[in-house]
Design a protein around this motif. Structure first.
Motif, PDB file in Angstrom:
ATOM      1  N   THR A   1       7.957  -7.517   5.463  1.00  0.00           N
ATOM      2  CA  THR A   1       7.991  -7.879   4.043  1.00  0.00           C
ATOM      3  C   THR A   1       8.821  -6.841   3.289  1.00  0.00           C
ATOM      4  O   THR A   1      10.038  -6.861   3.363  1.00  0.00           O
ATOM      5  N   ALA A   2       8.164  -5.927   2.590  1.00  0.00           N
ATOM      6  CA  ALA A   2       8.841  -4.817   1.918  1.00  0.00           C
ATOM      7  C   ALA A   2       7.803  -3.752   1.592  1.00  0.00           C
ATOM      8  O   ALA A   2       6.633  -4.055   1.362  1.00  0.00           O
TER       9      ALA A   2
ATOM     10  N   PRO B   1      13.864  -2.770   0.697  1.00  0.00           N
ATOM     11  CA  PRO B   1      14.551  -1.485   0.502  1.00  0.00           C
ATOM     12  C   PRO B   1      14.166  -0.443   1.551  1.00  0.00           C
ATOM     13  O   PRO B   1      13.091  -0.494   2.139  1.00  0.00           O
ATOM     14  N   ILE B   2      15.079   0.503   1.759  1.00  0.00           N
ATOM     15  CA  ILE B   2      14.819   1.634   2.648  1.00  0.00           C
ATOM     16  C   ILE B   2      14.689   2.888   1.791  1.00  0.00           C
ATOM     17  O   ILE B   2      15.542   3.157   0.938  1.00  0.00           O
ATOM     18  N   TYR B   3      13.598   3.624   2.004  1.00  0.00           N
ATOM     19  CA  TYR B   3      13.324   4.827   1.220  1.00  0.00           C
ATOM     20  C   TYR B   3      13.330   6.066   2.122  1.00  0.00           C
ATOM     21  O   TYR B   3      12.882   6.009   3.263  1.00  0.00           O
ATOM     22  N   ALA B   4      13.830   7.167   1.560  1.00  0.00           N
ATOM     23  CA  ALA B   4      13.701   8.470   2.201  1.00  0.00           C
ATOM     24  C   ALA B   4      12.591   9.218   1.469  1.00  0.00           C
ATOM     25  O   ALA B   4      12.709   9.494   0.264  1.00  0.00           O
ATOM     26  N   VAL B   5      11.510   9.500   2.185  1.00  0.00           N
ATOM     27  CA  VAL B   5      10.336  10.143   1.586  1.00  0.00           C
ATOM     28  C   VAL B   5      10.319  11.600   2.025  1.00  0.00           C
ATOM     29  O   VAL B   5       9.994  11.911   3.180  1.00  0.00           O
TER      30      VAL B   5
ATOM     31  N   SER C   1       3.424  -2.880   4.291  1.00  0.00           N
ATOM     32  CA  SER C   1       3.829  -2.717   2.892  1.00  0.00           C
ATOM     33  C   SER C   1       3.023  -1.668   2.128  1.00  0.00           C
ATOM     34  O   SER C   1       3.506  -1.102   1.160  1.00  0.00           O
ATOM     35  N   ARG C   2       1.801  -1.350   2.604  1.00  0.00           N
ATOM     36  CA  ARG C   2       0.939  -0.435   1.861  1.00  0.00           C
ATOM     37  C   ARG C   2       0.292   0.613   2.781  1.00  0.00           C
ATOM     38  O   ARG C   2       0.785   1.720   2.916  1.00  0.00           O
ATOM     39  N   ARG C   3      -0.834   0.217   3.421  1.00  0.00           N
ATOM     40  CA  ARG C   3      -1.649   1.183   4.165  1.00  0.00           C
ATOM     41  C   ARG C   3      -0.923   1.831   5.334  1.00  0.00           C
ATOM     42  O   ARG C   3      -1.083   3.033   5.591  1.00  0.00           O
ATOM     43  N   SER C   4      -0.130   1.065   6.041  1.00  0.00           N
ATOM     44  CA  SER C   4       0.576   1.632   7.204  1.00  0.00           C
ATOM     45  C   SER C   4       1.605   2.670   6.774  1.00  0.00           C
ATOM     46  O   SER C   4       1.800   3.688   7.450  1.00  0.00           O
TER      47      SER C   4
ATOM     48  N   ILE D   1      11.299   7.945   6.896  1.00  0.00           N
ATOM     49  CA  ILE D   1      12.066   6.767   6.503  1.00  0.00           C
ATOM     50  C   ILE D   1      11.103   5.598   6.345  1.00  0.00           C
ATOM     51  O   ILE D   1      10.432   5.198   7.300  1.00  0.00           O
ATOM     52  N   GLY D   2      11.022   5.059   5.125  1.00  0.00           N
ATOM     53  CA  GLY D   2      10.066   4.001   4.835  1.00  0.00           C
ATOM     54  C   GLY D   2      10.733   2.672   4.516  1.00  0.00           C
ATOM     55  O   GLY D   2      11.520   2.580   3.580  1.00  0.00           O
ATOM     56  N   PHE D   3      10.441   1.678   5.330  1.00  0.00           N
ATOM     57  CA  PHE D   3      10.837   0.297   5.038  1.00  0.00           C
ATOM     58  C   PHE D   3       9.974  -0.617   5.895  1.00  0.00           C
ATOM     59  O   PHE D   3       9.412  -0.190   6.898  1.00  0.00           O
ATOM     60  N   SER D   4       9.866  -1.869   5.492  1.00  0.00           N
ATOM     61  CA  SER D   4       9.007  -2.798   6.220  1.00  0.00           C
ATOM     62  C   SER D   4       9.713  -3.338   7.455  1.00  0.00           C
ATOM     63  O   SER D   4      10.900  -3.674   7.408  1.00  0.00           O
TER      64      SER D   4
END
Length: 203
Positions: free
Chosen positions: A84-85, A110-114, A52-55, A124-127
């Motif tokens: 998680t998220a 949620p899925i994010y495009a960074v 959710s954060r550091r990774s 692509i960022g999601f948990s």
């Protein structure tokens, strides 16, 4: 790369890294160098408890650093010991540091495009769990970004190498007046160290 992101990169390239921390980062430098010399794909999975954060911060900054230093065939992933998220504060922090982020799936996870460059594929960022089908199954370096995941996962299936590179959890600042500052500083620390790693690679 986006102009504001370039400014952040110049800032983090001027940060000091202790000799002790360089020693912690050395196995990742060696893994990348060896793969490059063998002309193999360089696949890295950053693993933390909740993904959710550091990774996520590690995954994003490592991918950007590989592009910045023009190291080919680098694919960075992230995962957790549980799903998680991706925390909205992580998204906000990266946006303030110059990334362009869009939410491509609005669910509880949620899925994010960074994006870091107009012409490069977004991160692509999601948990997800570290062994999710989205992530590599074989031939990767498993980077343990938190001590809980490092201790709780004695074995990572498919990993060619397991490397502990732990960071303090910015979660401790959640709900306090220091939260924005702490997340900004943690992101810069992670960015600084990932840029150091890729700056050491000899092409």
């Amino acid at each position: 790369m986006y102009p504001k992101l370039i400014q952040t990169i110049e800032l983090l390239k001027n940060q000091e890294i202790s000799e002790e921390r360089k020693a912690t980062l050395a196995p990742l430098v060696d893994f990348i160098q060896k793969r490059l010399e063998e002309q193999k794909e360089i696949t890295i999975n950053f693993i933390c408890t909740h993904n959710s954060r550091r990774s996520h911060l590690s995954q994003v900054w490592a991918q950007v650093a590989s592009s910045y230093y023009d190291i080919p065939n680098v694919m960075c992933y992230s995962g957790g010991t549980e799903e998680t998220a991706m925390l909205p504060k992580v998204v906000e922090t990266l946006e303030k540091q110059g990334f362009s982020i869009s939410k491509i799936s609005d669910t509880e996870n949620p899925i994010y495009a960074v994006k870091y460059d107009e012409d490069r594929h977004p991160v692509i960022g999601f948990s997800k769990k570290y062994d999710s089908p989205f992530n590599p199954m074989h031939g990767f370096a498993a980077i343990m970004t938190c001590s809980q995941a490092d201790g709780g996962c004695p074995f990572i299936a498919g990993a060619d190498q397991r490397i502990p590179i732990t960071f303090e959890d910015p979660k401790a600042s959640d709900g306090t007046s220091e939260q924005t500052k702490v997340y900004h500083e943690r992101s810069l620390q992670i960015g600084t160290e990932m840029f150091y790693v890729f700056s050491q690679i000899k092409k």
